[in-house]
Design an enzyme around this catalytic site. Structure first.
Site, PDB file in Angstrom:
ATOM      1  N   LYS A  11      -8.273 -18.581  10.482  1.00 57.69           N
ATOM      2  CA  LYS A  11      -9.127 -17.615  11.168  1.00 57.69           C
ATOM      3  C   LYS A  11     -10.053 -16.866  10.202  1.00 57.69           C
ATOM      4  O   LYS A  11      -9.845 -16.893   8.983  1.00 57.69           O
ATOM      5  CB  LYS A  11      -8.258 -16.635  11.953  1.00 57.69           C
ATOM      6  CG  LYS A  11      -7.479 -17.306  13.081  1.00 57.69           C
ATOM      7  CD  LYS A  11      -6.637 -16.302  13.834  1.00 57.69           C
ATOM      8  CE  LYS A  11      -5.885 -16.936  14.978  1.00 57.69           C
ATOM      9  NZ  LYS A  11      -5.068 -15.947  15.709  1.00 57.69           N
ATOM     10  N   PHE A  59      -7.015  -7.604  25.387  1.00 57.60           N
ATOM     11  CA  PHE A  59      -7.508  -7.853  24.028  1.00 57.60           C
ATOM     12  C   PHE A  59      -8.555  -8.964  23.962  1.00 57.60           C
ATOM     13  O   PHE A  59      -9.049  -9.281  22.876  1.00 57.60           O
ATOM     14  CB  PHE A  59      -6.340  -8.195  23.091  1.00 57.60           C
ATOM     15  CG  PHE A  59      -5.558  -9.415  23.507  1.00 57.60           C
ATOM     16  CD1 PHE A  59      -6.011 -10.691  23.209  1.00 57.60           C
ATOM     17  CD2 PHE A  59      -4.356  -9.282  24.183  1.00 57.60           C
ATOM     18  CE1 PHE A  59      -5.297 -11.815  23.585  1.00 57.60           C
ATOM     19  CE2 PHE A  59      -3.623 -10.398  24.567  1.00 57.60           C
ATOM     20  CZ  PHE A  59      -4.100 -11.667  24.266  1.00 57.60           C
ATOM     21  N   ARG A  87       4.642 -24.398  13.916  1.00 63.16           N
ATOM     22  CA  ARG A  87       4.906 -23.041  14.426  1.00 63.16           C
ATOM     23  C   ARG A  87       5.918 -22.332  13.522  1.00 63.16           C
ATOM     24  O   ARG A  87       5.794 -21.137  13.259  1.00 63.16           O
ATOM     25  CB  ARG A  87       5.414 -23.094  15.867  1.00 63.16           C
ATOM     26  CG  ARG A  87       4.487 -23.753  16.866  1.00 63.16           C
ATOM     27  CD  ARG A  87       3.314 -22.961  17.280  1.00 63.16           C
ATOM     28  NE  ARG A  87       3.694 -21.743  17.969  1.00 63.16           N
ATOM     29  CZ  ARG A  87       2.831 -20.818  18.351  1.00 63.16           C
ATOM     30  NH1 ARG A  87       1.543 -20.972  18.101  1.00 63.16           N
ATOM     31  NH2 ARG A  87       3.225 -19.744  18.965  1.00 63.16           N
ATOM     32  N   THR A  93       3.680 -14.305  15.435  1.00 62.99           N
ATOM     33  CA  THR A  93       2.308 -13.814  15.616  1.00 62.99           C
ATOM     34  C   THR A  93       2.083 -12.508  14.865  1.00 62.99           C
ATOM     35  O   THR A  93       1.047 -12.319  14.226  1.00 62.99           O
ATOM     36  CB  THR A  93       2.010 -13.619  17.115  1.00 62.99           C
ATOM     37  OG1 THR A  93       2.232 -14.862  17.785  1.00 62.99           O
ATOM     38  CG2 THR A  93       0.589 -13.169  17.349  1.00 62.99           C
ATOM     39  N   ARG A 104       1.864 -16.572   7.865  1.00 65.31           N
ATOM     40  CA  ARG A 104       1.459 -15.244   8.347  1.00 65.31           C
ATOM     41  C   ARG A 104       2.080 -14.129   7.521  1.00 65.31           C
ATOM     42  O   ARG A 104       1.437 -13.095   7.308  1.00 65.31           O
ATOM     43  CB  ARG A 104       1.783 -15.095   9.826  1.00 65.31           C
ATOM     44  CG  ARG A 104       0.822 -15.908  10.692  1.00 65.31           C
ATOM     45  CD  ARG A 104       1.081 -15.708  12.150  1.00 65.31           C
ATOM     46  NE  ARG A 104       0.065 -16.354  12.971  1.00 65.31           N
ATOM     47  CZ  ARG A 104       0.314 -16.942  14.125  1.00 65.31           C
ATOM     48  NH1 ARG A 104       1.550 -16.966  14.612  1.00 65.31           N
ATOM     49  NH2 ARG A 104      -0.656 -17.498  14.812  1.00 65.31           N
ATOM     50  N   ASN A 114      -4.233 -12.339  12.146  1.00 63.15           N
ATOM     51  CA  ASN A 114      -3.004 -12.998  11.719  1.00 63.15           C
ATOM     52  C   ASN A 114      -3.204 -14.345  11.034  1.00 63.15           C
ATOM     53  O   ASN A 114      -2.319 -15.188  11.028  1.00 63.15           O
ATOM     54  CB  ASN A 114      -2.022 -13.106  12.887  1.00 63.15           C
ATOM     55  CG  ASN A 114      -2.546 -13.933  14.033  1.00 63.15           C
ATOM     56  OD1 ASN A 114      -3.581 -14.576  13.935  1.00 63.15           O
ATOM     57  ND2 ASN A 114      -1.814 -13.916  15.129  1.00 63.15           N
ATOM     58  N   HIS A 117      -4.156 -19.947  13.567  1.00 61.21           N
ATOM     59  CA  HIS A 117      -3.774 -20.331  14.929  1.00 61.21           C
ATOM     60  C   HIS A 117      -2.996 -21.629  14.812  1.00 61.21           C
ATOM     61  O   HIS A 117      -3.331 -22.494  14.001  1.00 61.21           O
ATOM     62  CB  HIS A 117      -5.025 -20.576  15.785  1.00 61.21           C
ATOM     63  CG  HIS A 117      -4.743 -21.289  17.065  1.00 61.21           C
ATOM     64  ND1 HIS A 117      -4.363 -20.627  18.203  1.00 61.21           N
ATOM     65  CD2 HIS A 117      -4.755 -22.619  17.377  1.00 61.21           C
ATOM     66  CE1 HIS A 117      -4.165 -21.510  19.173  1.00 61.21           C
ATOM     67  NE2 HIS A 117      -4.402 -22.724  18.691  1.00 61.21           N
TER      68      HIS A 117
END
EC number: 2.7.4.6
Length: 139
Positions: A11, A59, A87, A93, A104, A114, A117
């Site tokens: 991100k 959000f 994951r 998250t 993360r 964070n 994705h």
């Protein structure tokens, strides 16, 4: 995309903070093979479409603004049990809840910024990968 592939995005926050190399190193060191990779910028329409599942959430506007503020790195990764293993690798998250050593925990600033994705299902991995990559871009 079979169950041996998943989709990820690094991100804008992680790109801005120079974490592309560290994140990609951690991904490949964890046994994933990169089969598609690109640095790109999402438009507002791209972000609204990609995150349409969240369009009724409070959000949503902030998410779209965040995802369009700078470049992202999109990638398709391959490994047995790719979605579940990825994951686990990225962590919760909220980085405060993420396990030590996860992407993360190492690179995210907050629940909103964070760092990465990761697709949450084999079906979404296929949809999300196809959103960013044409078939000829996957190897």
């Amino acid at each position: 995309m079979a169950d041996n592939r998943t989709f990820t995005m690094i991100k804008p926050d992680a790109v801005e903070n120079g974490h592309i190399g560290g994140i990609l190193d951690q991904i490949t060191a964890s046994g994933f093979r990169i089969v598609a990779l690109k640095l790109t910028q999402m438009t507002q329409r791209d972000a609204e479409t990609f995150y349409a599942v969240h369009n009724e959430r409070p959000f949503f506007g902030e998410l779209v603004e965040f995802m369009t503020r700078g470049p992202i790195v999109a990638a398709i990764l391959e490994k047995d049990n790719a979605v579940e293993d990825f994951r686990t690798l990225i962590g919760a998250t909220n980085p405060e809840d993420a396990a030590e050593g996860t992407i993360r925990k190492k690179y995210a600033k907050s629940i909103g910024e964070n760092a990465v994705h990761g697709s949450d299902s084999d079906e979404n991995a296929q949809i999300e990968g196809a959103f960013h990559f044409a078939g000829r871009e996957m190897f």
